[in-house]
Design a protein around this motif. Structure first.
Motif, PDB file in Angstrom:
ATOM      1  N   ARG A 313       0.843  -1.189   0.000  1.00 11.73           N
ATOM      2  CA  ARG A 313       0.000   0.000   0.000  1.00 11.73           C
ATOM      3  C   ARG A 313       0.887   1.252   0.000  1.00 11.73           C
ATOM      4  NH1 ARG A 313      -1.605   0.471   6.397  1.00 11.73           N
ATOM      5  NH2 ARG A 313       0.499   0.015   7.156  1.00 11.73           N
ATOM      6  N   LYS A 317      -6.531   3.874   4.177  1.00 15.91           N
ATOM      7  CA  LYS A 317      -7.868   4.059   3.610  1.00 15.91           C
ATOM      8  C   LYS A 317      -8.659   5.187   4.265  1.00 15.91           C
ATOM      9  CE  LYS A 317      -7.016   0.711   0.843  1.00 15.91           C
ATOM     10  NZ  LYS A 317      -6.620   1.051  -0.541  1.00 15.91           N
ATOM     11  N   THR A 418      -7.252   8.793  -5.584  1.00 17.29           N
ATOM     12  CA  THR A 418      -7.568   7.375  -5.490  1.00 17.29           C
ATOM     13  C   THR A 418      -8.447   6.993  -6.677  1.00 17.29           C
ATOM     14  OG1 THR A 418      -9.573   7.784  -4.205  1.00 17.29           O
ATOM     15  CG2 THR A 418      -7.509   7.576  -2.984  1.00 17.29           C
TER      16      THR A 418
END
Length: 787
Positions: A313, A317, A418
């Motif tokens: 990652r 999030k 994103t």
């Protein structure tokens, strides 16, 4: 590469697009610069008739824009015909095309996105204009893509069936025709279409060397790196091609487009390595498999498409997850390394052995990785790293100007958002100085590419920006709200100037200090800041530690204004409006201008450092013989803060205005000033201008004194002596402002970029000061030893 001859092809084809993109790569001018020449007062105005230009005007447009004398005549004719609304007739000589159409098309090639180029190509290939591509038009596209592959030097023995399958897959509704929507969607998801239509030339450079790694046809390429063969293992030729081009796409993007997407790179391993998917050894004599640049996850070629574990990652999030430092472990290939937890050797078990953390780069046994401490410290490079728990997404309303289709803030770059459209924000780790890295892949040959991949592993890939993908704006926008960060520019002096200009225009809350990793040759600014004259492959971790121990210095920057005399023809465009390093007129600019002109016409003759040096030596020798700038004092006058310089007693062929103590790759034109001599000058404020020769002898240079040094060059031979350190130039003045009046056309250069300038007046004034980082004292020796 030589284009195959297909005289029956009268319209534009993919080979034409590829050739155009190659010409544009070496193009300095923008379309808007050329359009000015067609204005009423421009030198090409007579070729414009209202909103149109004739074929001769079109040819001159290309000659001016591309800066080439020998542009292929047949390609010029095909381009011209493509802008006409009707079919070519016997009266083509009387035909005209709209200048707006021409400018829009070349602007598209210059800065356009693949989607826009695909739409243009669709209209080109839809010959009957019915809005769809029928079977005959699709067959014609396939034939032309084959021609493009031949032009690129590919082995096309098994390419045609792959292309047929690819075009069939694009017809999503199986209607037998391809609509514009299907064409665009298919092109954006099938990189081969962009490559072979000439719309993605950055990929074309990769295909040839990669294919030649094993010397196999395109369709069988992956068989040598994982034994994947069409039809044998249940994979269609389209799947093979898709796997192949997905590798190319990842390597060329220089940045993962989605979190969790691997950035594959073909690699040769000199020790036993095991696949993270099937856990068997990678075999082969050359490049045995694929390795992710970001996390070092390693696979066979055949396993890259078998749902491998996602890449590490790069952000969390939600904001709730920020500030929670955890290891991101990747299994395997830690053989013979020491476990950071138990300090015992990690032994090979003929398979995946041990784990390593992507962020702190520590290694542990499998069982030790699950033990405390589980918090990741980011290791020795903690001060530079922006870990994923320091980046989080937020929903942000786009400005109105972006909604309306106009260009907006770089906040909206795909690199900073994103997949669901949320904007990424930074919450830095306390007591750190995150590093924003810019890499110019065009600097230093393949050095830029290697440096990019290494930094993507050592840091968060979102900190590392390929300047080919949107320039510096996305990176500066991403970091703009940080109070304490640094910038590293990997490239030449021109790249550094580009970044400094972008910082000026970005209106940042804090102007971050800039370090330089010099790529290529020259690199005068990097030499002054002790970063050296060129990157020689040393460990980048060591360079990052030196950045951590560097000190901030201010560097003056200067505005240069060139005002042509009245009733004079326009000369070459002035390359820069700001001086960071130096400005010069005369002998050295003449040599640089000859070198630059020859390189523009014949770039293939300048493909190595040795060739460049030989050419430069040849031009310097011819300049010594011709002395084209002798008696320079009769052709110009110089005023420093209103004080005229008396040049009548000097036999000069060049004038140089210096901001830094390095020119032409390390030459110190001002010369060294002994510290004992300069000691008396430091206690008093320096005047705005110094012209007294005795005072100049004891005056030293300083990057941040808001002063420029003016020196005289006696000729090409003396320049050689200066370069070898045998002598220095003639000190003429030290000043805070300069006005130069030129009476005849003379060669000039700013920071190594030359041009020919007709009579004019030049004003040089102080602009601002940039914050730079100077390497620790032990980095380099020589006369760049500032304290």
């Amino acid at each position: 590469m030589s284009a195959p001859t297909h005289p029956e092809v009268k319209e534009l084809n993919p080979v034409d697009f590829i050739q155009l993109q190659e010409y544009i790569e070496y193009c300095r001018l923008k379309v808007k610069d050329v359009l000015r020449e067609f204005d009423a007062d421009g030198r090409l105005a007579r070729h414009r008739h209202g909103e149109c230009i004739n074929e001769e005007g079109f040819r001159l447009f290309l000659k001016t824009y591309l800066e080439v004398e020998d542009f292929p005549v047949d390609l010029c004719q095909r381009l011209f015909c493509s802008f006409q609304n009707s079919e070519p007739t016997q009266e083509d000589s009387a035909k005209e095309v709209f200048l707006k159409d021409v400018s829009c098309y070349f602007s598209l090639l210059e800065d356009g996105q693949p989607r826009d180029k695909l739409e243009f190509a669709f209209k080109l290939y839809d010959r009957d204009g019915n809005g769809v591509l029928d079977s005959s038009e699709v067959d014609r596209i396939i034939a032309q893509m084959m021609h493009a592959a031949e032009y690129l030097g590919w082995d096309v023995s098994e390419l045609r069936p792959v292309l047929k399958d690819m075009m069939t897959a694009i017809d999503a509704d199986s209607s037998g025709t391809v609509s514009l929507e299907e064409w665009v969607e298919g092109g954006m998801n099938n990189v081969p279409l962009l490559v072979l239509l000439g719309l993605k030339t950055g990929l074309c450079r990769w295909v040839w060397p990669l294919q030649q790694c094993q010397g196999l046809p395109l369709g069988l390429f992956l068989a040598t790196n994982g034994h994947l063969k069409p039809g044998v293992h249940g994979f269609s030729p389209l799947t093979v091609a898709a796997c192949f081009f997905s590798v190319l796409l990842a390597m060329c993007h220089g940045m993962t487009q989605k979190d969790g997407q691997h950035l594959w790179k073909m690699k040769h391993f000199n020790r036993p390595v095991y696949c993270n998917v099937c856990q068997s050894m990678l075999l082969g004599l050359r490049k045995q498999g694929l390795c992710c640049t970001c996390c070092k996850y390693t696979v066979h070629g055949r396993c890259a498409n078998r749902n491998p574990a996602p890449c590490t990652r790069t952000y969390v999030k939600s904001k709730k997850e920020t500030g929670v430092p955890t290891h991101d472990w990747v299994s395997g290939n830690c053989d013979s390394r020491k476990c950071e937890k138990c300090q015992k050797k990690i032994k090979s078990l003929q398979g995946l052995t041990g784990k390593h953390c992507v962020w702190c780069h520590t290694m542990r046994h499998d069982e030790c990785a699950d033990q405390e401490p589980t918090e990741c410290t980011c290791g020795p490079l903690r001060d530079h790293i922006l870990p994923p728990w320091a980046i989080y997404p937020v929903i942000k309303e786009r400005p109105n100007n972006v909604k309306n289709g106009s260009s907006g803030s770089a906040d909206d770059s795909e690199l900073n958002t994103t997949p669901d459209g949320q904007v990424l924000q930074i919450s830095p780790v306390p007591n750190t100085h995150p590093l924003l890295v810019f890499v110019n892949l065009k600097s230093g040959g393949k050095q830029g590419e290697r440096v990019l991949h290494k930094f993507q592993y050592l840091l968060n890939p979102r900190q590392v920006h390929n300047l080919s993908n949107g320039g510096p704006a996305p990176g500066l926008s991403f970091f703009r709200n940080l109070q304490d960060y640094r910038i590293l520019v990997c490239g030449g002096d021109g790249t550094v100037g580009w970044i400094l200009d972008a910082i000026d225009k970005a209106n940042l809350l804090v102007r971050p200090p800039v370090a330089v990793l010099p790529l290529g040759t020259g690199n005068d600014l990097a030499r002054c800041l002790r970063w050296g004259g060129g990157y020689d492959g040393e460990d980048l971790s060591r360079i990052l530690k030196e950045i951590e121990g560097s000190s901030q210095v201010l560097m003056d920057r200067w505005t240069v204004q060139v005002i042509p005399d009245e009733n004079q023809e326009k000369g070459d465009p002035v390359p820069y409006e700001i001086i960071n390093n130096y400005f010069s007129i005369g002998v050295d600019a003449s040599i640089a201008h000859r070198f630059h002109t020859m390189r523009e016409k014949h770039p293939q003759k300048f493909n190595s450092r040795m060739k460049n040096k030989l050419w430069y030596f040849e031009f310097a020798t011819s300049e010594t013989i011709s002395a084209s700038c002798k008696k320079l004092s009769e052709s110009l006058t110089i005023e420093c803060c209103g004080t005229p310089l008396d040049l009548s007693s000097l036999s000069l062929e060049g004038i140089a205005v210096l901001n830094i103590p390095s020119m032409h790759g390390g030459s110190n034109l001002w010369g060294e000033t002994k510290k004992c001599e300069a000691k008396g000058m430091t206690s008093q404020k320096e005047p705005d201008v110094i012209v007294d020769p005795e005072v100049l002898k004891v005056t030293s240079q300083d990057l941040s004194d808001r002063r420029l040094e003016v020196v005289g060059l006696e000729g090409a031979m003396e320049m050689g002596q200066i370069y070898t350190g045998l002598k220095s130039a003639v000190r003429l003045a030290k000043t805070s402002q300069i006005t130069i009046r030129v009476k005849k056309a003379l060669p000039m250069q700013i920071d190594g970029e030359p041009w020919m300038q007709p009579p004019c007046t030049i004003h040089i004034t102080h602009k601002n000061q940039a914050s730079m980082l100077m390497a620790p004292q032990g980095k380099s020796a020589g006369f760049f030893n500032y304290k």
